[in-house]
Scaffold this active site. Structure first.
Site, PDB file in Angstrom:
ATOM      1  N   GLU A 178      15.521  70.090  62.242  1.00 37.86           N
ATOM      2  CA  GLU A 178      14.194  69.524  61.970  1.00 37.86           C
ATOM      3  C   GLU A 178      13.406  70.362  60.964  1.00 37.86           C
ATOM      4  O   GLU A 178      12.725  71.320  61.350  1.00 37.86           O
ATOM      5  CB  GLU A 178      13.381  69.394  63.267  1.00 37.86           C
ATOM      6  CG  GLU A 178      11.997  68.784  63.012  1.00 37.86           C
ATOM      7  CD  GLU A 178      11.131  68.634  64.263  1.00 37.86           C
ATOM      8  OE1 GLU A 178      11.533  69.080  65.348  1.00 37.86           O
ATOM      9  OE2 GLU A 178      10.040  68.068  64.131  1.00 37.86           O
ATOM     10  N   LYS A 220      16.315  65.526  61.536  1.00 41.64           N
ATOM     11  CA  LYS A 220      14.995  65.036  61.970  1.00 41.64           C
ATOM     12  C   LYS A 220      13.961  65.430  60.921  1.00 41.64           C
ATOM     13  O   LYS A 220      13.365  66.505  61.010  1.00 41.64           O
ATOM     14  CB  LYS A 220      14.656  65.638  63.339  1.00 41.64           C
ATOM     15  CG  LYS A 220      13.248  65.315  63.826  1.00 41.64           C
ATOM     16  CD  LYS A 220      13.066  65.636  65.289  1.00 41.64           C
ATOM     17  CE  LYS A 220      11.632  65.404  65.715  1.00 41.64           C
ATOM     18  NZ  LYS A 220      11.463  65.381  67.163  1.00 41.64           N
TER      19      LYS A 220
HETATM   20  P1  13P Z   1       5.897  64.214  66.773  1.00 41.22           P
HETATM   21  O1  13P Z   1       6.634  62.914  66.662  1.00 41.22           O
HETATM   22  O2  13P Z   1       4.693  64.135  67.662  1.00 41.22           O
HETATM   23  O3  13P Z   1       5.614  64.817  65.429  1.00 41.22           O
HETATM   24  O4  13P Z   1       6.838  65.231  67.538  1.00 41.22           O
HETATM   25  C1  13P Z   1       8.146  65.324  67.194  1.00 41.22           C
HETATM   26  C2  13P Z   1       8.636  66.685  67.419  1.00 41.22           C
HETATM   27  O5  13P Z   1       9.548  66.897  68.175  1.00 41.22           O
HETATM   28  C3  13P Z   1       8.017  67.792  66.698  1.00 41.22           C
HETATM   29  O6  13P Z   1       8.834  68.919  66.781  1.00 41.22           O
END
Ligand code: 13P
Length: 336
Positions: A178, A220
């Protein structure tokens, strides 16, 4: 089972043409903020009740294929004594775990951030796997300013993501990678486009350097959006077009699935943008890994009271269903 089989089975259970991931891995300070917004106190028991409620939603497994949990949740159980990871899997929802340990400033790169948690990660992953986690998540954060992210910020953050991902795969845990370019700021969508492209390019270079198997990870990312305080907000068509362009330039087709974070978009915006993204042609599955955009209406409906369990679950199921339609390109805002 071999490490490679663990990875392949997990990917097969999570790659789906109509389902997405629910992020329910808010750290203790973050969940305290979310609970404060509904006037609830964040105690361990309240967090257990809320997250048990989410995961026991009847039919959730029709729309959700994986859930990212916080460390504490992995060890918690329902009132009936079923562990929460087991509860998730009983609904065909693969349990996963956030493994990063939060972030701080990156020395030498004013304005850039870096995430902690690599020390001891191997030992922690072994323990999480025993508790039922089959995939992991690690987030690096990139604030946008006129000079951030810096070249050092780009390379240091990419290196962390790649080392984490390689460590996960070595132990048979699928990594969710991510890199989050933040929405905060006055910058226009062009700037977010440029930054996201640089970020993803540096991340995939690092993943290749660390010999991470692209077929066995989930990306992500953020969508390419106008800064939250930018006076000119790009519409959903432009968001989808630019996001797809950046992804096609930077993400190899070997990656099976791209599951977006919601990052502060409203639930409706997040669903609409996902729907637009699924109108185009792409070599990967395009789905959710939303936290706020899936949970916000459910959290409000719950309001911290056990009397509102049914309303909370109905709100979660509704958002999950709408995002499942968007995942297939079949959503329309009139369905709200
Ligand atoms: P949000 O969709 O609220 O941004 O959260 C996703 C997430 O896992 C952030 O690390």
């Amino acid at each position: 089972m071999s490490i490679q089989t663990d990875l392949q089975n997990c990917i097969e259970d999570m790659i789906d043409d109509s389902r997405g991931i629910l992020a329910a891995d808010e750290s203790s300070p973050t969940i305290a903020k979310r609970f404060a917004s509904i006037g609830a106190e964040s105690t361990e028991e309240m967090r257990r009740q809320y997250r048990s409620l989410l995961l026991s939603t009847d039919g959730l497994g029709e729309y959700i294929c994986g859930v990212i949990l916080f460390e504490e949740t992995l060890a918690q159980s329902t009132n009936n004594g079923q562990s929460l990871p087991q509860l998730a899997w009983s609904n065909r929802i693969v349990p996963g775990i956030k493994v990063d340990k939060g972030l701080g400033d990156l020395p030498g790169a004013p304005g850039d951030k870096i995430t902690f948690g690599l020390d001891g990660l191997a030992e922690r992953l072994v323990g999480y796997k025993e508790q039922g986690a089959r995939f992991a998540k690690w987030r690096e954060l990139y604030p946008i300013t006129s000079h951030n992210p810096t070249p050092l910020g780009l390379s240091a953050n990419a290196e962390m993501l790649a080392r984490y991902a390689a460590q996960c795969q070595a132990l048979g845990v699928v990594p969710i990678v991510e890199p989050e370019v933040l929405m905060d700021g006055k910058h226009d969508i062009e700037r977010c486009h440029t930054v996201t492209e640089k970020v993803l390019r540096s991340v995939f270079e690092a993943l290749a350097r660390h010999r991470v198997q692209l077929e066995l990870l989930i990306l992500k990312p953020n969508m390419v959006l106008s800064g939250k305080s930018c006076p000119q907000q790009a519409g959903t068509d432009e968001v989808a077009e630019r996001t797809l362009q950046v992804l096609k330039r930077t993400v190899p087709a070997a990656v099976p699935s791209i599951n977006f974070l919601s990052g502060g978009m409203t639930p409706e915006q997040a669903t609409e943008n996902l729907n637009s993204l699924n109108q185009g042609q792409a070599p990967w599955q395009l789905s959710t890994s939303y936290g706020r955009a899936l949970q916000e209406p459910a959290l409000k409906a719950w309001g911290g009271s056990s009397n509102n369990g049914a309303a909370c679950q109905a709100a979660l199921l509704n958002r999950a269903r709408l995002n499942s339609l968007a995942r297939q390109g079949n959503y329309d805002s009139s369905m709200e």
